[in-house]
Write an enzyme that holds these catalytic residues in place. Structure first.
Site, short mmCIF file in Angstrom:
data_model
loop_
_atom_site.label_atom_id
_atom_site.label_comp_id
_atom_site.label_asym_id
_atom_site.label_seq_id
_atom_site.Cartn_x
_atom_site.Cartn_y
_atom_site.Cartn_z
N HIS A 70 -8.40 7.03 0.47
CA HIS A 70 -9.61 6.06 0.80
C HIS A 70 -11.05 6.87 0.91
O HIS A 70 -10.95 7.99 1.16
CB HIS A 70 -9.32 5.67 2.15
CG HIS A 70 -8.31 4.60 1.95
ND1 HIS A 70 -8.28 3.31 1.41
CD2 HIS A 70 -6.99 4.47 2.52
CE1 HIS A 70 -7.41 2.65 1.39
NE2 HIS A 70 -6.36 3.32 2.17
N CYS A 130 -13.10 4.65 -3.04
CA CYS A 130 -14.36 3.70 -2.78
C CYS A 130 -15.49 4.57 -2.30
O CYS A 130 -15.51 5.46 -1.75
CB CYS A 130 -13.93 2.72 -1.97
SG CYS A 130 -12.40 1.38 -2.33
#
Length: 345
Positions: A102, A165
């Site tokens: 992440h 991301c």
């Protein structure tokens, strides 16, 4: 009689991280699990050993499984492994760092980011607050730059790869080239009058996605950022032949975007490794375009599967939305013509 100085044998070392969060963040929110993230370090390991001559013993893999075979990618262990990766770096050494997991953004508090946001990497032991959708215990882009880039002496090479991301400037390097989709000009930090290295020695298989569009045939024209009203010229970039380390950052998407993957790994790592297996001798410009084309192929394959699954379903059936490819980014310390030099790891 003085002894003959011993020759330095150039090191080739890598630190490859993949985090699924199956036993941590998934317990707070099942949607935070990243099945397939463990495949990314393994895919890169194969590329490095089979194509670029790295040795198994010089590659550290960190994943959050229960085998006990790999170090657990906690915040402190990742930071320690990053320091160990570039410890005692010498001219001629090559380093590779990758992170699949992440990524997030937090408010920038010191005015060093033009978009007002710092990019972060999320370790396995980070804490998630579902009420505010925020993480605690992250690794900031400032940390990546400070540990992996600033200590490197002139003549070293470091390639950083981020499949997460908001990763456009995850290493705090400038985006080398700007096009209509380029990430904000961030960061704004400078080295002042003394460059830090001058004191060193001489020298598609996915379950659920949502993605912004690029075509497989996109010619992707590039221009060097020159402060044209959309972006400020970077004061921390160097001409291609300047002293200093050769550092590049390859990111799955712009700072403002999210990226995708499935049980076989991240789309970006798949695109990156397949582009290099197809042609390991590309320039940086050619590789960036190759990666963007491969990403578009992954996206098209996924959308085709969606179309096939939707046949015969009711019009109001709950199906995933079609996806469009995020815009892979390249960051570097060096200026425009460097973009057309050969890529190496």
């Amino acid at each position: 009689m003085p002894g003959i100085p011993r020759m330095h044998h150039a090191a080739k070392k890598a630190l490859l991280i993949g985090i699924q969060y199956s036993a941590t963040l998934k317990l707070v929110d099942p949607g935070l699990e990243l099945p397939g993230a463990h495949e990314d370090p393994k895919r890169l390991h194969q590329l490095l050993t089979e194509v670029y001559g790295y040795k198994d013993e010089d590659i550290t893999i960190m994943i959050d499984d229960d085998s006990g075979q790999y170090p657990r990618p906690t915040r402190e262990k990742i930071l320690t492994a990053m320091r160990d990766l570039v410890k005692d770096a010498q001219p001629g050494d090559h380093f590779v760092f990758s992170f699949s997991g992440h990524g997030d953004q937090v408010d920038n508090l010191d005015g060093t980011e033009e978009d007002g946001r710092d990019e972060t990497l999320i370790p396995v032991d980070a804490r998630y607050h579902p009420d505010t959708h925020t993480f605690e215990g992250y690794i900031k882009d400032d940390d990546v730059r400070r540990i992996l880039v600033n200590p490197l002496p002139s003549g070293t090479r470091c390639v950083m790869i981020f499949d997460c991301c908001h990763s456009g400037t995850a290493s705090d390097l400038p985006s080398v080239f700007n096009d209509d989709f380029a990430s904000p000009c961030s960061p704004l930090t400078t080295f002042g009058n003394r460059l830090p290295w001058l004191s060193h020695g001489p020298s598609a298989d996915t379950e659920c996605i949502t993605i912004q569009q690029t075509s497989a045939s996109d010619p992707a024209p590039f221009t060097w950022m020159r402060g044209n009203g959309h972006a400020r010229q970077r004061s921390n970039t160097m001409p291609p032949e300047s002293p200093g380390p050769d550092v590049t950052s390859w990111s799955a998407c712009m700072d403002s975007q999210i990226t995708y993957g499935g049980r076989k790994g991240g789309f970006f790592i798949k695109a990156f490794t397949e582009a290099l297996r197809s042609n390991p001798r590309q320039t940086h410009a050619e590789l960036l375009q190759s990666v963007r084309r491969e990403l578009a192929k992954c996206t098209a394959a996924y959308n085709m599967k969606l179309t096939q699954r939707s046949k015969g379903r009711a019009a109001d059936a709950d199906l995933p939305e079609p996806v469009t490819s995020p815009r892979a980014q390249l960051g570097s310390l060096r200026q425009g013509s460097y973009f057309h030099t050969p890529f190496a790891m």
